[in-house]
Design an enzyme around this catalytic site. Sequence first.
Site, PDB file in Angstrom:
ATOM      1  N   ALA A   1      32.258 -12.697  15.950  1.00 35.74           N
ATOM      2  CA  ALA A   1      30.876 -12.210  15.799  1.00 35.74           C
ATOM      3  C   ALA A   1      30.175 -13.075  14.775  1.00 35.74           C
ATOM      4  O   ALA A   1      30.797 -13.583  13.843  1.00 35.74           O
ATOM      5  CB  ALA A   1      30.866 -10.744  15.370  1.00 35.74           C
TER       6      ALA A   1
ATOM      7  N   ALA B   1      26.689 -12.811  12.463  1.00 38.81           N
ATOM      8  CA  ALA B   1      25.512 -12.085  12.000  1.00 38.81           C
ATOM      9  C   ALA B   1      24.787 -12.923  10.957  1.00 38.81           C
ATOM     10  O   ALA B   1      25.231 -14.016  10.604  1.00 38.81           O
ATOM     11  CB  ALA B   1      25.915 -10.721  11.440  1.00 38.81           C
TER      12      ALA B   1
ATOM     13  N   VAL C   1      24.359 -12.402   7.773  1.00 32.51           N
ATOM     14  CA  VAL C   1      24.972 -12.442   6.448  1.00 32.51           C
ATOM     15  C   VAL C   1      26.387 -12.986   6.500  1.00 32.51           C
ATOM     16  O   VAL C   1      26.821 -13.698   5.596  1.00 32.51           O
ATOM     17  CB  VAL C   1      24.965 -11.031   5.807  1.00 32.51           C
ATOM     18  N   ALA C   2      27.129 -12.675   7.547  1.00 33.30           N
ATOM     19  CA  ALA C   2      28.538 -13.072   7.605  1.00 33.30           C
ATOM     20  C   ALA C   2      28.934 -13.442   9.030  1.00 33.30           C
ATOM     21  O   ALA C   2      28.220 -13.156   9.990  1.00 33.30           O
ATOM     22  CB  ALA C   2      29.430 -11.944   7.089  1.00 33.30           C
ATOM     23  N   GLN C   3      30.082 -14.096   9.115  1.00 38.22           N
ATOM     24  CA  GLN C   3      30.648 -14.520  10.392  1.00 38.22           C
ATOM     25  C   GLN C   3      32.111 -14.086  10.424  1.00 38.22           C
ATOM     26  O   GLN C   3      32.807 -14.153   9.408  1.00 38.22           O
ATOM     27  CB  GLN C   3      30.528 -16.038  10.542  1.00 38.22           C
ATOM     28  N   VAL C   4      32.579 -13.644  11.585  1.00 41.07           N
ATOM     29  CA  VAL C   4      33.935 -13.102  11.704  1.00 41.07           C
ATOM     30  C   VAL C   4      34.766 -13.989  12.623  1.00 41.07           C
ATOM     31  O   VAL C   4      34.330 -14.342  13.721  1.00 41.07           O
ATOM     32  CB  VAL C   4      33.909 -11.655  12.231  1.00 41.07           C
TER      33      VAL C   4
ATOM     34  N   ASP D   1      27.721   4.145   8.447  1.00 40.40           N
ATOM     35  CA  ASP D   1      27.229   3.562   9.709  1.00 40.40           C
ATOM     36  C   ASP D   1      28.242   3.788  10.829  1.00 40.40           C
ATOM     37  O   ASP D   1      28.794   2.838  11.387  1.00 40.40           O
ATOM     38  CB  ASP D   1      26.983   2.070   9.508  1.00 40.40           C
TER      39      ASP D   1
END
Length: 563
Positions: free
Chosen positions: A140, A142, A144-147, A296
């Site tokens: 994924a 996004a 702010v961050a990447q996985v 969330d």
Amino acid sequence: MLPFTRFNRNIRTIRRYRTILGILIKYGFGQFVEQLNINYYLELGRKIVTLGTAPKGIERLGQPQRLRLAFEELGPTFIKLGQLLSTRPDLIPGDYLDELKKLQDKVPSVPTEQIRIEIESELGYPLAELFAHFDPEPVAAASVAQVHRGRLHNGEEVVFKIRRPGIVQVIETDLDILMGLAYLVEHHLPGGDIYDPVGLVKEFRRTIHRELDFTREARTIERFATNFKDDDSVHVPKVHWDFCGERVLTMEYISGIKVNDLERLRAEDYDLKLIADRGANSFLRQVLEFGFFHGDPHPGNIFILPGNTICMLDYGMVGRINQDLKEQLVDLLLAVLQRDVDRIISQLLYSGELTDESNLKALNRDLGEFIEDYYEIPLQDIKVGKLLADFVEILTHYRIRFPSDLMLLARALVAMEGLGRQLDPDFNMITHLRPFLERLVKERLTPTNLSREMLRVAQAYGSLARHLPRDIKEFINRVNRNKFKIDLEHRGLEKLITDLDKASNRLSFSLLIAALIIGSSLIMQTDKGPMIFGFPALGFLGYSVAGFLGLWLAIAILRSGRL
């Protein structure tokens, strides 16, 4: 002058101001920008905004849709802000809430080489030494961050959450700009101070700073693991601390089924009713037992593992309920479930913040009608989500503000009930909520808790009695020394001051032009000094300067639209 002018005036910040204002105007929020009187503070007039090309058909969309699109184009800070606002039904109308929940946080992935540099810089070793395998394709991506997936040298399958390079600088610049805009909203928009925009941005700054530090998220996961260590129905991913840092989070890879993939769950013979019950109980334990809950719980963050085990992912957004807030929440829920209007009113007066605009008689009437609407409905048929939504709508109408964690809880509870009803049509949150409330009420009446509460009250009164003489003495001394001060704050006068400043500047400009014209006319009556075209040069120069300044003033007045 407002704190807005204290921000760094470097090129990057000014360029970002232009981008933000340009996008807001592009999506039809030009009137909002105009009301902020922002040109005065940016000192560049209307030239500060560079209009982009509005998307095709944008004029046919409503304001909520246009706001969502603007936030998505503005990038990660505004996407996160929109997600925060979507948890605040006490601040944002329902149609905006529904739209902001759709915010998409999907961006192109960062090149693997940059990700490798971030990991090695944070953990201090080459990637090959750290991990047996690192998948270059992100799971994924996004804002702010990447996985990414990978494998440790001991064979364990893991996932890596890596912060995007340079994202902190982008967010810090945006936060400064948001704080400036919040000051302007509070001082220039009618009723802007009611919503406390400055306080909201401060809360947002604290929240996003926590999300940017992955060691905080790792500690959050560990805290959840400790809370549920004796509960086999809940699984919390394992954190690999040796491979974690502020920019990198490494944890156990979870292979399960998304909670809303009902067909696959049924095909693999999972017990959907049991999953719904376990999900509700685990969430209520988080709130009413631990005071620390997942903020969330949407379907993408909940996986079902073999044995009908619940596993939650993404612990970046969590809520906290301290003991006092928990007591207030329990009292409020009991009052609603018992349909006691007077008790609800007293809890609102104690727990919330009734603004000057609140009308207690009208509030009492509306709450009475609210209770009557649910009075004939059996408790087992009441939908907690609908009840909360109606209740919050009343609070919003009367400008009653509650702590942000309570609003986050309301949203999370609605989401959990919706998931429960998807899994089991007969699911009822009241059935699960009542035993928790009854147990908490009984615990209050135990000798240990009663004695603890009496001791706390006695200590509070003792502290008050101990400090009261000193405080009274200090107050009297200040009065005797003429040192007693009362600070008064005016609101809404900044625009008047700005307009008066502009008017006086134009008047001074006009007087200067008039003086130049009169002085030049007098000089023209003499034949002394150097001549130009047969006229005194000094008089000719005076007329020229007066004409230029007059033209400049006329253009400025016409461009302001206030002839």
